[in-house]
Design a protein around this motif. Structure first.
Motif, PDB file in Angstrom:
ATOM      1  N   TRP A  34       0.839  -1.197   0.000  1.00 20.30           N
ATOM      2  CA  TRP A  34       0.000   0.000   0.000  1.00 20.30           C
ATOM      3  C   TRP A  34       0.878   1.253   0.000  1.00 20.30           C
ATOM      4  CZ3 TRP A  34      -4.840   1.076  -1.063  1.00 20.30           C
ATOM      5  CH2 TRP A  34      -5.355   2.312  -0.704  1.00 20.30           C
ATOM      6  N   GLN A  35       1.926   1.238   0.775  1.00 18.74           N
ATOM      7  CA  GLN A  35       2.866   2.354   0.800  1.00 18.74           C
ATOM      8  C   GLN A  35       3.628   2.445  -0.524  1.00 18.74           C
ATOM      9  OE1 GLN A  35       5.614   2.186   4.092  1.00 18.74           O
ATOM     10  NE2 GLN A  35       7.027   3.657   3.167  1.00 18.74           N
ATOM     11  N   ARG A  36       3.985   1.312  -1.090  1.00 23.88           N
ATOM     12  CA  ARG A  36       4.702   1.284  -2.360  1.00 23.88           C
ATOM     13  C   ARG A  36       3.852   1.862  -3.491  1.00 23.88           C
ATOM     14  NH1 ARG A  36       8.679  -2.629  -4.113  1.00 23.88           N
ATOM     15  NH2 ARG A  36       8.221  -3.783  -2.205  1.00 23.88           N
ATOM     16  N   GLY A  37       2.548   1.583  -3.456  1.00 22.06           N
ATOM     17  CA  GLY A  37       1.671   2.002  -4.545  1.00 22.06           C
ATOM     18  C   GLY A  37       1.369   3.479  -4.581  1.00 22.06           C
ATOM     19  N   ASP A  38       1.429   4.153  -3.422  1.00 26.45           N
ATOM     20  CA  ASP A  38       1.123   5.581  -3.352  1.00 26.45           C
ATOM     21  C   ASP A  38      -0.201   5.871  -4.067  1.00 26.45           C
ATOM     22  OD1 ASP A  38       1.470   8.215  -2.642  1.00 26.45           O
ATOM     23  OD2 ASP A  38       2.694   8.718  -4.394  1.00 26.45           O
ATOM     24  N   PHE A  39      -1.233   5.139  -3.706  1.00 24.41           N
ATOM     25  CA  PHE A  39      -2.535   5.229  -4.363  1.00 24.41           C
ATOM     26  C   PHE A  39      -3.261   6.526  -3.989  1.00 24.41           C
ATOM     27  CE2 PHE A  39      -1.685   0.662  -3.898  1.00 24.41           C
ATOM     28  CZ  PHE A  39      -1.800   0.263  -5.224  1.00 24.41           C
ATOM     29  N   PRO A  40      -4.130   7.018  -4.853  1.00 22.26           N
ATOM     30  CA  PRO A  40      -4.920   8.215  -4.523  1.00 22.26           C
ATOM     31  C   PRO A  40      -5.954   7.904  -3.452  1.00 22.26           C
ATOM     32  CG  PRO A  40      -5.647   7.275  -6.601  1.00 22.26           C
ATOM     33  CD  PRO A  40      -4.404   6.516  -6.218  1.00 22.26           C
ATOM     34  N   VAL A  41      -6.548   8.931  -2.927  1.00 15.66           N
ATOM     35  CA  VAL A  41      -7.565   8.759  -1.874  1.00 15.66           C
ATOM     36  C   VAL A  41      -8.809   8.074  -2.426  1.00 15.66           C
ATOM     37  CG1 VAL A  41      -9.058   9.969  -0.234  1.00 15.66           C
ATOM     38  CG2 VAL A  41      -6.693  10.746  -0.604  1.00 15.66           C
ATOM     39  N   ALA A  42      -9.164   8.403  -3.673  1.00 16.05           N
ATOM     40  CA  ALA A  42     -10.368   7.841  -4.286  1.00 16.05           C
ATOM     41  C   ALA A  42     -10.108   7.567  -5.761  1.00 16.05           C
ATOM     42  CB  ALA A  42     -11.544   8.786  -4.113  1.00 16.05           C
ATOM     43  N   ASP A  43     -10.935   6.713  -6.356  1.00 12.48           N
ATOM     44  CA  ASP A  43     -10.787   6.437  -7.786  1.00 12.48           C
ATOM     45  C   ASP A  43     -11.491   7.510  -8.605  1.00 12.48           C
ATOM     46  OD1 ASP A  43     -13.506   5.905  -7.694  1.00 12.48           O
ATOM     47  OD2 ASP A  43     -13.270   3.732  -7.818  1.00 12.48           O
ATOM     48  N   SER A  44     -11.524   7.316  -9.927  1.00 12.29           N
ATOM     49  CA  SER A  44     -12.083   8.338 -10.821  1.00 12.29           C
ATOM     50  C   SER A  44     -13.577   8.544 -10.604  1.00 12.29           C
ATOM     51  CB  SER A  44     -11.818   7.958 -12.277  1.00 12.29           C
ATOM     52  OG  SER A  44     -12.368   6.686 -12.568  1.00 12.29           O
ATOM     53  N   ASN A  45     -14.250   7.574 -10.011  1.00 10.77           N
ATOM     54  CA  ASN A  45     -15.681   7.704  -9.734  1.00 10.77           C
ATOM     55  C   ASN A  45     -15.960   8.319  -8.369  1.00 10.77           C
ATOM     56  OD1 ASN A  45     -16.435   6.491 -12.189  1.00 10.77           O
ATOM     57  ND2 ASN A  45     -16.183   4.437 -11.301  1.00 10.77           N
ATOM     58  N   GLY A  46     -14.880   8.629  -7.638  1.00 17.00           N
ATOM     59  CA  GLY A  46     -15.061   9.213  -6.316  1.00 17.00           C
ATOM     60  C   GLY A  46     -15.161   8.194  -5.206  1.00 17.00           C
ATOM     61  N   THR A  47     -15.032   6.902  -5.549  1.00 15.27           N
ATOM     62  CA  THR A  47     -15.092   5.858  -4.533  1.00 15.27           C
ATOM     63  C   THR A  47     -13.780   5.819  -3.763  1.00 15.27           C
ATOM     64  OG1 THR A  47     -16.563   4.550  -5.941  1.00 15.27           O
ATOM     65  CG2 THR A  47     -15.465   3.400  -4.122  1.00 15.27           C
ATOM     66  N   ARG A  48     -13.874   5.839  -2.440  1.00 12.72           N
ATOM     67  CA  ARG A  48     -12.685   5.858  -1.606  1.00 12.72           C
ATOM     68  C   ARG A  48     -11.931   4.527  -1.722  1.00 12.72           C
ATOM     69  NH1 ARG A  48     -10.788   9.016   2.446  1.00 12.72           N
ATOM     70  NH2 ARG A  48      -9.407   8.043   4.002  1.00 12.72           N
ATOM     71  N   LEU A  49     -10.622   4.611  -1.880  1.00 14.57           N
ATOM     72  CA  LEU A  49      -9.796   3.415  -1.960  1.00 14.57           C
ATOM     73  C   LEU A  49      -9.335   3.019  -0.564  1.00 14.57           C
ATOM     74  CD1 LEU A  49      -7.591   4.222  -5.101  1.00 14.57           C
ATOM     75  CD2 LEU A  49      -9.674   2.846  -4.979  1.00 14.57           C
ATOM     76  N   VAL A  50      -9.502   1.740  -0.270  1.00 11.02           N
ATOM     77  CA  VAL A  50      -9.187   1.220   1.062  1.00 11.02           C
ATOM     78  C   VAL A  50      -8.029   0.247   0.969  1.00 11.02           C
ATOM     79  CG1 VAL A  50     -10.078  -0.032   3.065  1.00 11.02           C
ATOM     80  CG2 VAL A  50     -11.585   1.492   1.763  1.00 11.02           C
ATOM     81  N   ASP A  51      -7.101   0.328   1.921  1.00 14.56           N
ATOM     82  CA  ASP A  51      -5.941  -0.557   1.971  1.00 14.56           C
ATOM     83  C   ASP A  51      -6.393  -1.983   2.314  1.00 14.56           C
ATOM     84  OD1 ASP A  51      -3.620  -1.918   2.449  1.00 14.56           O
ATOM     85  OD2 ASP A  51      -2.929  -0.641   4.096  1.00 14.56           O
ATOM     86  N   PRO A  52      -6.207  -2.948   1.395  1.00 12.53           N
ATOM     87  CA  PRO A  52      -6.655  -4.311   1.687  1.00 12.53           C
ATOM     88  C   PRO A  52      -5.561  -5.205   2.285  1.00 12.53           C
ATOM     89  CG  PRO A  52      -6.103  -4.141  -0.632  1.00 12.53           C
ATOM     90  CD  PRO A  52      -5.775  -2.796  -0.006  1.00 12.53           C
ATOM     91  N   TRP A  53      -4.336  -4.690   2.510  1.00 11.73           N
ATOM     92  CA  TRP A  53      -3.199  -5.557   2.838  1.00 11.73           C
ATOM     93  C   TRP A  53      -2.522  -5.304   4.182  1.00 11.73           C
ATOM     94  CZ3 TRP A  53      -1.802  -2.827  -2.087  1.00 11.73           C
ATOM     95  CH2 TRP A  53      -2.443  -3.403  -3.191  1.00 11.73           C
ATOM     96  N   SER A  54      -2.386  -4.058   4.598  1.00 13.70           N
ATOM     97  CA  SER A  54      -1.474  -3.740   5.696  1.00 13.70           C
ATOM     98  C   SER A  54      -1.897  -4.322   7.036  1.00 13.70           C
ATOM     99  CB  SER A  54      -1.310  -2.219   5.830  1.00 13.70           C
ATOM    100  OG  SER A  54      -0.731  -1.690   4.658  1.00 13.70           O
ATOM    101  N   GLN A  55      -3.137  -4.793   7.159  1.00 12.07           N
ATOM    102  CA  GLN A  55      -3.569  -5.359   8.431  1.00 12.07           C
ATOM    103  C   GLN A  55      -2.804  -6.634   8.767  1.00 12.07           C
ATOM    104  OE1 GLN A  55      -5.372  -5.367   5.693  1.00 12.07           O
ATOM    105  NE2 GLN A  55      -6.221  -7.406   5.327  1.00 12.07           N
TER     106      GLN A  55
END
Length: 455
Positions: free
Chosen positions: A354-375
């Motif tokens: 998740w840290q490596r990807g540096d993903f945006p807060v939300a996708d192009s549709n405005g849906t919030r992106l959630v970290d599925p791995w770091s837990q």
């Protein structure tokens, strides 16, 4: 004075003067030395073979050495030495010592990161006994596997068969009657469909709106029902195909979607290529690539951060067999060709994805992106689960693997009639399949790293 025959003489001349040549004497000129003549001079023929006639004379001496005696050379620098002169020797010695020390440190540090893992063999397949159904599954679908691929994968010997002790995966043309008249392919009817999604099991030809079933047939063979590994090694010895718009691949998918639908649970591509020849701008069968697919959603796949291409040197990967390998541990994952020294992709597991990807807060549709791995607290997530191996030859597709407008591509990805347009242009691309239009697999080996899956 007397005159004799008109010549005047005197009696005083009857005796010659001292030092004066007599009229009757013959004066020989003094010979001069010829520097070009042989040192032995001219030897009379009568003297040949005579012990006295042939006497070797030493050659004349033309050069006299005037070399200076070393003992006579003055050496003032020995009498009074410059105190700075010693640094000319000291500085290079210091540099050599530091260089040796640094080299030793780097070697030591490198050895510390290398683990001699112990492996358990889980698959050693040479196809001498045919295609073992306990190991291999022929996946049957018409849905395009998420990439809009044009092939229908079958479980018949037409598209996946053993010949000369090797597995052949060969695309072929679809039945013409299914393409040119209203028809339906329903894999649910005979229960052969590998997917539980309706759209992956049913395809329709509708002559009114231009919809057609899959224009080609091919095969996708996997170990989904057989061996799987979590950390280990894979080696596949294969020859990739020649043929426009073919898409051969050797790759792995997770046995379970532990972290969510693709690509959240990961994908490992050992080898992907194209059947087009070397003139294809994106790279044909002279180039292979390796990649990891990972992301919270399909629109946020960060594969481009873990993707590397490797070009063949003065040849193509379809010209002969090559070993396509994978080594996967808790610290890193890398792919290679023929030897582990020729790495293609190398990805260390040194920080969370998740840290490596540096993903945006939300996708192009405005849906919030959630970290599925770091837990999990592991840097290897999502590549810390069981994966199975896939061997396949896809054809075409609408996901951009073949860019629009490049090298007379006969379809447009966004077109609703892409499959029909591809079928219509078969006289252009099908002849390129005739010579070597199949992927041939000589052997497959899989090893499980000790400490996992009962190894």
């Amino acid at each position: 004075m007397d005159f004799h025959h008109g010549t005047a003489t005197t009696t005083a001349t009857n005796s010659p003067r001292p030092g004066t040549p007599d009229d009757n004497d013959h004066i020989e000129p003094t010979p001069t030395h010829n520097p070009f003549q042989t040192p032995y001079g001219s030897i009379p023929a009568s003297a040949v073979g005579s012990s006295t006639g042939f006497q070797v004379q030493p050659p004349p001496r033309y050069f006299h050495s005037r070399r200076i005696n070393r003992a006579e050379i003055e050496k003032p620098w020995l009498e009074k030495k410059d105190p700075k002169e010693k640094w000319v020797t000291i500085i290079p010695i210091i540099g050599m010592v530091l260089g040796i020390a640094l080299t030793g440190f780097l070697i030591y540090e490198g050895l510390q990161t290398i683990s001699n893992h112990v492996y358990c063999p889980v698959l050693d397949e040479d196809f001498s006994g045919g295609l073992n159904p306990k190991t291999w599954t022929k996946e049957v679908e018409v849905g395009g596997f998420g990439n809009g691929q044009f092939e229908q994968t079958t479980n018949t010997d037409e598209n996946a068969f053993i010949q000369d002790g090797m597995l052949h995966i060969k695309p072929t043309l679809q039945d013409q009657k299914l393409m040119e008249s209203n028809n339906v392919i329903n894999l649910l009817k005979d229960g052969s469909c590998s997917s539980d999604i309706w759209s992956n099991c049913v395809a329709v030809t509708n002559t009114t709106n231009g919809t057609v079933v899959n224009p080609v047939k091919s095969a996708r063979v996997s170990t989904r029902g057989g061996p799987k590994i979590k950390f280990g090694r894979v080696e596949v010895v294969a020859q990739i195909p020649e043929g426009d718009w073919m898409w051969p691949a050797i790759w792995l998918l997770p046995a379970n979607e532990t972290y969510g639908p693709w690509p959240a649970s990961g994908e490992i591509d050992i080898m992907e290529s194209r059947g087009n020849n070397y003139t294809y701008p994106q790279g044909g069968n002279n180039i292979v690539s390796s990649a990891l697919h990972w992301g919270p959603t399909s629109s946020a796949d960060a594969w481009w951060q873990t993707n590397v291409k490797r070009e063949a040197l003065h040849t193509t990967y379809s010209a002969g067999f090559h070993t396509f390998g994978l080594e996967w541990t808790e610290k890193y994952i890398f792919t290679y060709i023929d030897t582990r020294l020729l790495q293609v992709l190398y990805t260390p597991f040194n920080k969370p994805f998740w840290q490596r990807g540096d993903f945006p807060v939300a996708d192009s549709n405005g849906t919030r992106l959630v970290d599925p791995w770091s837990q999990t607290g592991r840097d290897t997530t999502p590549f810390d689960q069981d994966f199975y191996l896939i061997l396949n030859v896809a054809v075409g597709g609408t996901n951009g693997w073949f860019e629009d407008g490049v090298k007379s591509k006969p379809w447009v990805d966004a077109s609703s009639t892409a499959k029909k347009d591809f079928w219509t242009a078969r006289d252009q691309w099908y002849p390129t399949w005739e010579k070597n239009g199949q992927m041939v697999i000589k052997s497959v080996k899989m090893w499980q790293q000790q400490g996992y899956n009962g190894c």
